[in-house]
Motif scaffolding. Sequence first.
Motif, mmCIF file in Angstrom:
data_model
loop_
_atom_site.group_PDB
_atom_site.id
_atom_site.type_symbol
_atom_site.label_atom_id
_atom_site.label_comp_id
_atom_site.label_asym_id
_atom_site.label_seq_id
_atom_site.Cartn_x
_atom_site.Cartn_y
_atom_site.Cartn_z
ATOM 1 N N TRP A 35 -12.061 -1.851 1.721
ATOM 2 C CA TRP A 35 -11.738 -2.805 0.659
ATOM 3 C C TRP A 35 -11.938 -4.233 1.157
ATOM 4 O O TRP A 35 -11.424 -4.610 2.203
ATOM 5 C CB TRP A 35 -10.278 -2.585 0.285
ATOM 6 N N ASP A 43 -4.181 -7.766 -5.493
ATOM 7 C CA ASP A 43 -3.010 -6.886 -5.472
ATOM 8 C C ASP A 43 -1.849 -7.530 -4.720
ATOM 9 O O ASP A 43 -0.683 -7.390 -5.109
ATOM 10 C CB ASP A 43 -3.372 -5.544 -4.823
ATOM 11 N N ASP A 248 -9.144 2.840 -5.792
ATOM 12 C CA ASP A 248 -8.203 3.878 -6.213
ATOM 13 C C ASP A 248 -6.772 3.358 -6.150
ATOM 14 O O ASP A 248 -6.494 2.283 -5.611
ATOM 15 C CB ASP A 248 -8.371 5.143 -5.368
ATOM 16 N N MET A 249 -5.857 4.126 -6.703
ATOM 17 C CA MET A 249 -4.469 3.694 -6.828
ATOM 18 C C MET A 249 -3.825 3.421 -5.473
ATOM 19 O O MET A 249 -3.088 2.439 -5.307
ATOM 20 C CB MET A 249 -3.656 4.746 -7.586
ATOM 21 N N SER A 250 -4.092 4.268 -4.489
ATOM 22 C CA SER A 250 -3.474 4.088 -3.176
ATOM 23 C C SER A 250 -3.918 2.775 -2.531
ATOM 24 O O SER A 250 -3.119 2.081 -1.890
ATOM 25 C CB SER A 250 -3.816 5.266 -2.256
ATOM 26 N N THR A 251 -5.186 2.418 -2.710
ATOM 27 C CA THR A 251 -5.693 1.166 -2.151
ATOM 28 C C THR A 251 -5.022 -0.025 -2.819
ATOM 29 O O THR A 251 -4.628 -0.996 -2.157
ATOM 30 C CB THR A 251 -7.215 1.071 -2.323
ATOM 31 N N HIS A 252 -4.873 0.027 -4.138
ATOM 32 C CA HIS A 252 -4.199 -1.056 -4.867
ATOM 33 C C HIS A 252 -2.738 -1.171 -4.434
ATOM 34 O O HIS A 252 -2.214 -2.276 -4.262
ATOM 35 C CB HIS A 252 -4.275 -0.814 -6.374
ATOM 36 N N LEU A 253 -2.083 -0.027 -4.241
ATOM 37 C CA LEU A 253 -0.669 -0.051 -3.865
ATOM 38 C C LEU A 253 -0.449 -0.648 -2.481
ATOM 39 O O LEU A 253 0.585 -1.281 -2.231
ATOM 40 C CB LEU A 253 -0.086 1.362 -3.925
#
Length: 364
Positions: A35, A43, A248-253
Amino acid sequence: MYIVQDYSLAVIFCVVTMLCWGSWGNTQKLASKTWRYEFFYWDYVIGVLLFSLISGFTLGSIGTEGRSFLPDLAQANLASLGSAFLGGIIFNAANILLSAAIAICGLSVAFPVGIGLALVLGVLVNYFGAAKGEPTYIFIGVALITIAIILNGLAYKKALVGTKKVSGKGILISVVAGVIMAFFYRFVAASMDMENFASPAPGKLTPYTAVFVFAIGVFVSNFLFNTLAMKHPVEGKPVSISGYFKGDMSTHLVGVLGGVIWCIGQSFSMIASEKAGAAISYGLGQGATLVSALWGILIWKEFKGAPAISNRLNVGMFILFVIGLGFLIYAGAEITLFLFIPEKTLPLFLFLVYGSLITKKDDL
C-alpha cells in the motif's frame, strides 16, 4: 468530563502519549508492503477523526466537572475554534511530510530527526507561549535531546557508508516536517483555558473539544495536502484516488488503527497539559522519538549489518534521550520527592546514571 488531578498522573498520561506517538508509524510500515503511504494516510486521518469523536462522547461527557463535549462545542467562540482548526492544518502538513520521510528512510531515521527537531523547537515555542515549569531544567533537557538527534543522524550516515547512498532527500523532508510540526501544539493549547479545565473561561474549549476541532482541521486539509502528495509524490509515480478504493478491508483498518493510536496520544497529552504545562506535556509526548527508533532498530532491523560505530552512536542517543526526558519531567515536578531525589543533587544523579550506562555499554 474527566480531568487529571495531579502532576504525577499527568506524567503517566504523557508517557502513554509518548508510546502512542512513537508506535503509530508501525502501522504505516505494515501497510507499506502492499500500500502506498498516500493511500494509507487517508485511512490514518479517518482514524484520528473517529477517535476524537469517541473521546468527546465518552471521557469528554462523563462526570460533573468541566463542560461536557456538545455544550462546550456550542459555546465556543470563533477565535478558539479557529486556533484548534489551524493547529490541525499545521499538523497535517507536517505529518504527511513525515509519512513520506518514513517511506524513504525508515522509522529509525525519520522519527528521531523529524520528531526530535519538533520536540526541541516545540518545547521552546510552547514554553514561551505559556510558561510553566522550571526553565533551567527544560532547556537542559532540550539540549541533551538535541545532541541525541545529532548522534542518530551520524549513526544513520555511518550505517549506509559503503552500502547505498545516504538519502539526503529523506533527511531534508524529515527536517522540514519537524520545523512545521513544532508549531501545531501551541495553536491547540491556545484554544483552551490552560489554567482551569474544571471551569474554563467562556468561549474557550475543553481538551476533548479542542482535539475534535483539531481533527476536523486535519481531515479537511487532507483533501488538499494528500491530493498534492498523490499527484506530486516525493518517491515513486503519481497515483490516482481510484487506487484507494481497491484496497481490502484489512489494509484500510491498519491505517485507521494508526490514526486511532496517534489520536489517543494527542488526547492524553491535551488532558495532561493543565497540570504539566504545554511545554512539558508536548516535550514528553515527543519522546516518541525514542520509542520509534527502538521499533525501527529492534523490530524492523533498519540498522541490521551496520558497523559497530553506528550501534555505539545509537546507544549514546538513547542514553541522552532518557536523561533529557528526565530533566523535562523534573522541570514540572512541584515537589522534589517526585523523583525521590533532593533537588540540589539531581544534576549529579543524572550524571552518575549516564556514567553507569556508558560503563555498562563498554562491558557488553
